[in-house]
Design an enzyme around this catalytic site. Structure first.
Site, PDB file in Angstrom:
ATOM      1  N   ARG A  67      37.489  36.881  37.916  1.00 45.30           N
ATOM      2  CA  ARG A  67      37.601  37.993  38.855  1.00 45.30           C
ATOM      3  C   ARG A  67      37.976  37.437  40.219  1.00 45.30           C
ATOM      4  O   ARG A  67      37.463  36.382  40.643  1.00 45.30           O
ATOM      5  CB  ARG A  67      36.261  38.738  38.992  1.00 45.30           C
ATOM      6  CG  ARG A  67      35.923  39.679  37.848  1.00 45.30           C
ATOM      7  CD  ARG A  67      36.871  40.865  37.753  1.00 45.30           C
ATOM      8  NE  ARG A  67      36.522  41.802  36.690  1.00 45.30           N
ATOM      9  CZ  ARG A  67      36.981  41.739  35.442  1.00 45.30           C
ATOM     10  NH1 ARG A  67      37.811  40.776  35.085  1.00 45.30           N
ATOM     11  NH2 ARG A  67      36.615  42.634  34.545  1.00 45.30           N
ATOM     12  N   GLU A 112      42.823  44.400  43.332  1.00 49.89           N
ATOM     13  CA  GLU A 112      43.947  44.661  42.423  1.00 49.89           C
ATOM     14  C   GLU A 112      44.230  46.158  42.353  1.00 49.89           C
ATOM     15  O   GLU A 112      43.287  46.934  42.395  1.00 49.89           O
ATOM     16  CB  GLU A 112      43.602  44.170  41.008  1.00 49.89           C
ATOM     17  CG  GLU A 112      43.408  42.674  40.931  1.00 49.89           C
ATOM     18  CD  GLU A 112      42.877  42.237  39.568  1.00 49.89           C
ATOM     19  OE1 GLU A 112      42.851  43.056  38.632  1.00 49.89           O
ATOM     20  OE2 GLU A 112      42.480  41.076  39.465  1.00 49.89           O
ATOM     21  N   HIS A 151      46.712  40.295  35.913  1.00 47.54           N
ATOM     22  CA  HIS A 151      45.486  40.576  35.137  1.00 47.54           C
ATOM     23  C   HIS A 151      45.800  40.968  33.687  1.00 47.54           C
ATOM     24  O   HIS A 151      45.537  42.101  33.279  1.00 47.54           O
ATOM     25  CB  HIS A 151      44.668  41.687  35.834  1.00 47.54           C
ATOM     26  CG  HIS A 151      43.213  41.677  35.399  1.00 47.54           C
ATOM     27  ND1 HIS A 151      42.189  42.127  36.191  1.00 47.54           N
ATOM     28  CD2 HIS A 151      42.613  41.283  34.247  1.00 47.54           C
ATOM     29  CE1 HIS A 151      41.033  42.008  35.555  1.00 47.54           C
ATOM     30  NE2 HIS A 151      41.271  41.495  34.369  1.00 47.54           N
TER      31      HIS A 151
HETATM   32  C1  DGY Z   1      37.714  42.308  31.148  1.00 50.91           C
HETATM   33  O1  DGY Z   1      37.598  42.790  30.019  1.00 50.91           O
HETATM   34  O2  DGY Z   1      36.793  42.210  31.946  1.00 50.91           O
HETATM   35  C2  DGY Z   1      39.059  41.842  31.502  1.00 50.91           C
HETATM   36  O3  DGY Z   1      39.126  41.239  32.718  1.00 50.91           O
HETATM   37  C3  DGY Z   1      40.006  42.987  31.426  1.00 50.91           C
HETATM   38  O4  DGY Z   1      41.146  42.439  30.861  1.00 50.91           O
END
Ligand code: DGY
Length: 326
Positions: free
Chosen positions: A244, A273, A291
């Protein structure tokens, strides 16, 4: 059968469009509404969730304490189309008696695959050299042109050795990388497979030729890749983030990049994002992906099925699911 005697299906709002197979199953189980706009549902969430029994959100939809408190009483269960739950205030959900289902495990291998790609992209600066080719600036083969780093013998520092971190380590070992990690606790030998544990993040960062961020963005960990830690990175270290954006203090990151001490950067995640800081776009030796860690057709279907399992199980319509706030 007299339709008046059939039990109505629970009403479910999903705030993004899932693959067809997921929609089909959701329609079998629920009276389904899908937010089909390109833009995230944002402030329109509360209006659209009125009268719903269940809600499944996307990772970009914030369910903070305030939104949680404003959800209608009709809502009985929540889901998120992600393994990460940093956008959902789990405590506030629990206080309201709402379970939150998420999607662990099914995306682990796909995210780890992409992480290896990013590690190689950082080491070989594939973004820059591809641009050279596309812009027809590719000169003749020359011993010193377009040089990257060999992975063999470099130290890969994995911050967050959960399911994804371990899957990254499994893929990285055959490349000759030596694996180091920092985690809340040391893993048993069968899971760490010889990786060297660092009890502090500082120590991991100082021993990482490639720092790979795989940790969850919990309140304690947000901003933990900060100026002081970046200063500990070895000269020409590379940084990869598949977890993240909130884990990185971006101001500090751009300042560190400006010193010329970073050897490569490869990112799949950012703060804010999809409206990322434009300074990302100006960084050299940098690969930027939007992402897509879990973005394979198979995995996005599996994620949808898993979150549906949990939400449907709440109404006795299915079994299973993975609850993030049991
Ligand atoms: C998640 O599942 O947390 C991912 O980052 C989304 O692709």
């Amino acid at each position: 059968m007299n339709s008046e005697l059939t039990t109505p299906k629970p009403r479910l709002l999903i705030t993004g469009v899932p693959p067809d197979a997921v929609i089909e199953r959701a329609q079998q189980l629920f009276d389904l509404t899908i937010w089909r706009e390109d833009a995230a549902i944002g402030d329109a969430l509360l209006k659209n969730v009125a009268g719903m029994d269940a809600l499944i959100v996307m990772p970009g939809d914030k369910l903070n304490a305030e939104t949680m408190g404003a959800l209608p009483d009709s809502i009985k269960v929540l889901g998120t189309y992600s393994v990460g739950t940093d956008h959902v205030d789990l405590q506030a959900a629990s206080q309201r008696g709402l379970k939150v289902f998420h999607t662990p495990d099914v995306l682990t291998q796909a995210v780890a695959d992409l992480t290896l790609f990013l590690i190689i992209a950082a080491a070989r600066d594939t973004s820059t050299v591809e641009k050279t080719l596309r812009e027809k600036r590719w000169g003749r083969w020359a011993p010193k042109s377009m040089l990257g780093r060999s992975l063999q013998g470099l130290r890969l520092g994995i911050f967050g050795m959960g399911r994804i971190g371990q899957a990254v380590a499994d893929r990285a070992r055959p490349f000759g990388l030596s694996i180091h990690y920092h985690n809340r606790s040391q893993l048993p030998a069968e899971k760490s497979q010889g990786a060297q544990f660092h009890s502090t993040l500082d120590s991991l960062v100082a021993h990482s030729d490639i720092l790979c961020i795989c940790a969850p963005a919990t309140a304690q960990l947000r901003g933990s890749i900060n100026a002081a830690r970046l200063a500990l990175l070895p000269d020409q270290a590379m940084v990869v983030n598949v977890a993240r954006g909130d884990l990185v203090d971006e101001e500090a990151f751009f300042a560190h990049a400006a010193t010329g001490r970073l050897g490569g950067v490869a990112m799949d995640v950012y703060r804010n994002e999809p409206h990322i800081d434009p300074r990302w776009l100006a960084l050299e030796r940098t690969t930027l992906l939007p992402h897509i860690g879990s973005a394979t057709a198979e995995v996005r279907t599996a994620m949808g099925m898993l979150v549906l399992d949990g939400v449907a199980a709440h109404f006795g319509l299915a079994e299973g699911g993975k609850c993030a706030n049991p």
